[in-house]
Write an enzyme that holds these catalytic residues in place. Structure first.
Site, PDB file in Angstrom:
ATOM      1  N   HIS A   1       0.847  -1.196   0.000  1.00 60.37           N
ATOM      2  CA  HIS A   1       0.000   0.000   0.000  1.00 60.37           C
ATOM      3  C   HIS A   1       0.886   1.250   0.000  1.00 60.37           C
ATOM      4  O   HIS A   1       1.770   1.399   0.846  1.00 60.37           O
ATOM      5  CB  HIS A   1      -0.883  -0.044   1.253  1.00 60.37           C
ATOM      6  CG  HIS A   1      -1.890   1.058   1.348  1.00 60.37           C
ATOM      7  ND1 HIS A   1      -3.081   1.052   0.669  1.00 60.37           N
ATOM      8  CD2 HIS A   1      -1.881   2.207   2.079  1.00 60.37           C
ATOM      9  CE1 HIS A   1      -3.775   2.140   0.972  1.00 60.37           C
ATOM     10  NE2 HIS A   1      -3.068   2.869   1.826  1.00 60.37           N
TER      11      HIS A   1
ATOM     12  N   ASP B   1       0.868   5.347   0.220  1.00 61.36           N
ATOM     13  CA  ASP B   1       0.065   6.497   0.631  1.00 61.36           C
ATOM     14  C   ASP B   1       0.604   7.776   0.023  1.00 61.36           C
ATOM     15  O   ASP B   1       1.695   8.227   0.377  1.00 61.36           O
ATOM     16  CB  ASP B   1       0.091   6.620   2.162  1.00 61.36           C
ATOM     17  CG  ASP B   1      -0.810   5.587   2.812  1.00 61.36           C
ATOM     18  OD1 ASP B   1      -1.987   5.512   2.410  1.00 61.36           O
ATOM     19  OD2 ASP B   1      -0.335   4.849   3.688  1.00 61.36           O
TER      20      ASP B   1
ATOM     21  N   MET C   1       0.335  11.703  -0.345  1.00 60.99           N
ATOM     22  CA  MET C   1      -0.227  12.872   0.354  1.00 60.99           C
ATOM     23  C   MET C   1       0.395  14.144  -0.203  1.00 60.99           C
ATOM     24  O   MET C   1       1.613  14.196  -0.412  1.00 60.99           O
ATOM     25  CB  MET C   1       0.111  12.777   1.850  1.00 60.99           C
ATOM     26  CG  MET C   1      -0.397  11.514   2.504  1.00 60.99           C
ATOM     27  SD  MET C   1       0.157  11.433   4.208  1.00 60.99           S
ATOM     28  CE  MET C   1      -0.640   9.919   4.738  1.00 60.99           C
TER      29      MET C   1
ATOM     30  N   HIS D   1      -3.017   4.776  -2.780  1.00 59.77           N
ATOM     31  CA  HIS D   1      -4.083   5.531  -2.111  1.00 59.77           C
ATOM     32  C   HIS D   1      -3.795   7.014  -2.299  1.00 59.77           C
ATOM     33  O   HIS D   1      -2.848   7.542  -1.726  1.00 59.77           O
ATOM     34  CB  HIS D   1      -4.066   5.114  -0.628  1.00 59.77           C
ATOM     35  CG  HIS D   1      -5.056   5.809   0.232  1.00 59.77           C
ATOM     36  ND1 HIS D   1      -5.024   5.697   1.611  1.00 59.77           N
ATOM     37  CD2 HIS D   1      -6.114   6.613  -0.058  1.00 59.77           C
ATOM     38  CE1 HIS D   1      -6.022   6.405   2.124  1.00 59.77           C
ATOM     39  NE2 HIS D   1      -6.689   6.971   1.142  1.00 59.77           N
TER      40      HIS D   1
ATOM     41  N   MET E   1      -4.353  10.552  -1.581  1.00 53.77           N
ATOM     42  CA  MET E   1      -4.903  11.566  -0.668  1.00 53.77           C
ATOM     43  C   MET E   1      -4.429  12.918  -1.170  1.00 53.77           C
ATOM     44  O   MET E   1      -3.626  13.604  -0.530  1.00 53.77           O
ATOM     45  CB  MET E   1      -4.419  11.289   0.767  1.00 53.77           C
ATOM     46  CG  MET E   1      -5.076  10.068   1.379  1.00 53.77           C
ATOM     47  SD  MET E   1      -4.206   9.491   2.838  1.00 53.77           S
ATOM     48  CE  MET E   1      -2.936   8.513   2.063  1.00 53.77           C
TER      49      MET E   1
ATOM     50  N   MET F   1     -11.742   4.486   5.733  1.00 52.08           N
ATOM     51  CA  MET F   1     -10.702   5.079   6.579  1.00 52.08           C
ATOM     52  C   MET F   1     -11.121   4.903   8.037  1.00 52.08           C
ATOM     53  O   MET F   1     -12.209   5.327   8.434  1.00 52.08           O
ATOM     54  CB  MET F   1     -10.545   6.588   6.293  1.00 52.08           C
ATOM     55  CG  MET F   1      -9.834   6.971   5.015  1.00 52.08           C
ATOM     56  SD  MET F   1      -8.152   6.344   4.767  1.00 52.08           S
ATOM     57  CE  MET F   1      -7.322   6.725   6.285  1.00 52.08           C
TER      58      MET F   1
ATOM     59  N   GLY G   1      -3.898  11.232   6.755  1.00 53.75           N
ATOM     60  CA  GLY G   1      -2.815  12.219   6.823  1.00 53.75           C
ATOM     61  C   GLY G   1      -1.588  11.715   7.550  1.00 53.75           C
ATOM     62  O   GLY G   1      -0.477  12.136   7.252  1.00 53.75           O
ATOM     63  N   PHE G   2      -1.783  10.821   8.496  1.00 50.05           N
ATOM     64  CA  PHE G   2      -0.638  10.371   9.295  1.00 50.05           C
ATOM     65  C   PHE G   2      -0.768   8.893   9.633  1.00 50.05           C
ATOM     66  O   PHE G   2      -1.883   8.404   9.835  1.00 50.05           O
ATOM     67  CB  PHE G   2      -0.546  11.172  10.601  1.00 50.05           C
ATOM     68  CG  PHE G   2      -0.421  12.650  10.366  1.00 50.05           C
ATOM     69  CD1 PHE G   2       0.832  13.226  10.123  1.00 50.05           C
ATOM     70  CD2 PHE G   2      -1.542  13.460  10.340  1.00 50.05           C
ATOM     71  CE1 PHE G   2       0.943  14.590   9.869  1.00 50.05           C
ATOM     72  CE2 PHE G   2      -1.439  14.832  10.086  1.00 50.05           C
ATOM     73  CZ  PHE G   2      -0.190  15.397   9.855  1.00 50.05           C
ATOM     74  N   GLY G   3       0.368   8.233   9.741  1.00 48.66           N
ATOM     75  CA  GLY G   3       0.379   6.875  10.268  1.00 48.66           C
ATOM     76  C   GLY G   3       0.351   6.937  11.793  1.00 48.66           C
ATOM     77  O   GLY G   3       0.486   8.016  12.384  1.00 48.66           O
TER      78      GLY G   3
ATOM     79  N   ASP H   1      -8.270   1.035   6.564  1.00 53.44           N
ATOM     80  CA  ASP H   1      -6.972   1.718   6.579  1.00 53.44           C
ATOM     81  C   ASP H   1      -6.885   2.649   7.792  1.00 53.44           C
ATOM     82  O   ASP H   1      -7.639   3.624   7.889  1.00 53.44           O
ATOM     83  CB  ASP H   1      -6.827   2.522   5.277  1.00 53.44           C
ATOM     84  CG  ASP H   1      -5.433   3.096   5.088  1.00 53.44           C
ATOM     85  OD1 ASP H   1      -4.551   2.835   5.918  1.00 53.44           O
ATOM     86  OD2 ASP H   1      -5.240   3.811   4.077  1.00 53.44           O
ATOM     87  N   GLY H   2      -5.954   2.314   8.693  1.00 57.50           N
ATOM     88  CA  GLY H   2      -5.690   3.194   9.828  1.00 57.50           C
ATOM     89  C   GLY H   2      -5.843   2.510  11.172  1.00 57.50           C
ATOM     90  O   GLY H   2      -6.917   2.007  11.502  1.00 57.50           O
ATOM     91  N   GLY H   3      -4.739   2.444  11.903  1.00 57.40           N
ATOM     92  CA  GLY H   3      -4.789   1.920  13.267  1.00 57.40           C
ATOM     93  C   GLY H   3      -5.037   0.423  13.380  1.00 57.40           C
ATOM     94  O   GLY H   3      -5.449  -0.056  14.436  1.00 57.40           O
TER      95      GLY H   3
ATOM     96  N   GLY I   1       0.280  -0.002   8.701  1.00 58.34           N
ATOM     97  CA  GLY I   1       1.568   0.675   8.608  1.00 58.34           C
ATOM     98  C   GLY I   1       2.415   0.434   9.835  1.00 58.34           C
ATOM     99  O   GLY I   1       3.284  -0.446   9.859  1.00 58.34           O
ATOM    100  N   SER I   2       2.131   1.200  10.901  1.00 55.76           N
ATOM    101  CA  SER I   2       3.011   1.130  12.082  1.00 55.76           C
ATOM    102  C   SER I   2       3.040  -0.225  12.764  1.00 55.76           C
ATOM    103  O   SER I   2       4.083  -0.614  13.294  1.00 55.76           O
ATOM    104  CB  SER I   2       2.648   2.179  13.118  1.00 55.76           C
ATOM    105  OG  SER I   2       1.601   2.964  12.713  1.00 55.76           O
TER     106      SER I   2
END
Ligand code: DX5
Ligand code: ZN
Length: 217
Positions: A32, A34, A36, A65, A67, A136, A141-143, A174-176, A196-197
């Site tokens: 993936h 990202d 931005m 993706h 953004m 989302m 905007g942020f990981g 996507d996210g967290g 991601g993280s």
């Protein structure tokens, strides 16, 4: 089928090909990317040059993706750089039908992302044209942000809509996403898990992908 898509936003860019190798060894299904622009979202990441470098480093499909503002102006550049699928944001694109058709004409899979506050109903007239819908589960905007719990019910409602209308698009989240929540998100009907993280921030990247995969199998 369930798919894991590590987001390289959280990776060590000075070691990109090694990091990609690590997620491949864990059985990652997609990479993936990202994108931005500092306008649609309050952060800048990277563009087609890096996507092309990722494409050289892996045979896995690239899920890009966007953004960014005016994604139509960049669709071709990202497909040329190696994108296999492109996701645009509902909140940015006025003529979604036109944009989705363009992506398909370019030979890529086409999807739409919804911010946490954007209702599913905004896609009701276009769902049948989509290869995937990206929910989302953080504000883009942020990981490294916290998973928004309402995303679980949003995904189950989307999965119901898909069943009701006998459609076949994939549902992405996507996210967290991490080992504490991936199972319940999977049970709600999600197919593609972007992380991601929890992957690139782990001490053992390969083991982190394997752990996520095991939790949804
Ligand atoms: C957020 C991006 C995500 C992000 C996910 O704007 O779209 O793909 O990289 O990162 P984590 O898994 O750290 O939330
Ligand atoms: Zn993303």
């Amino acid at each position: 089928m369930k798919f894991i898509a590590p987001s390289i936003l959280a990776s060590d860019f000075s070691n990109l090909s090694k990091q990609i190798r690590s997620v491949e060894m864990g059985g990652a299904d997609l990479i993936h990317c990202d994108i931005m622009d500092g306008k649609f979202v309050p952060n800048i990441s990277f563009g087609p040059v890096i996507v092309n470098a990722v494409n050289q480093a892996t045979k896995l499909p690239l899920d890009v993706h966007l953004m960014i503002e005016k994604p139509d102006d960049y669709l071709e550049a990202f497909v040329k750089a190696g994108a296999d699928s492109l996701t645009v944001h509902q909140e940015e694109v006025v003529h979604l039908h036109r944009t989705i058709s363009k992506i398909k004409q370019l030979g890529a899979k086409a999807g739409v992302a919804l911010n946490p506050s954007t209702p599913l109903e905004s896609l009701s007239e276009i769902l049948h044209e989509l290869d995937h819908v990206l929910i989302m589960s953080v504000n883009p905007g942020f990981g490294g942000q916290k998973f928004i719990e309402n995303s679980v019910s949003k995904i189950s409602r989307l999965s119901e809509m898909r069943k009701k209308h006998r459609l076949h698009f994939l549902i992405q989240v996507d996210g967290g996403i991490d080992s504490s929540n991936i199972k319940k998100v999977s049970d709600s009907g999600c197919d593609v898990f972007i992380a991601g993280s929890s992957v690139f921030g782990a001490e053992n990247i390969t083991a982190a992908v394997i752990e996520l995969k095991n939790l949804i199998d």
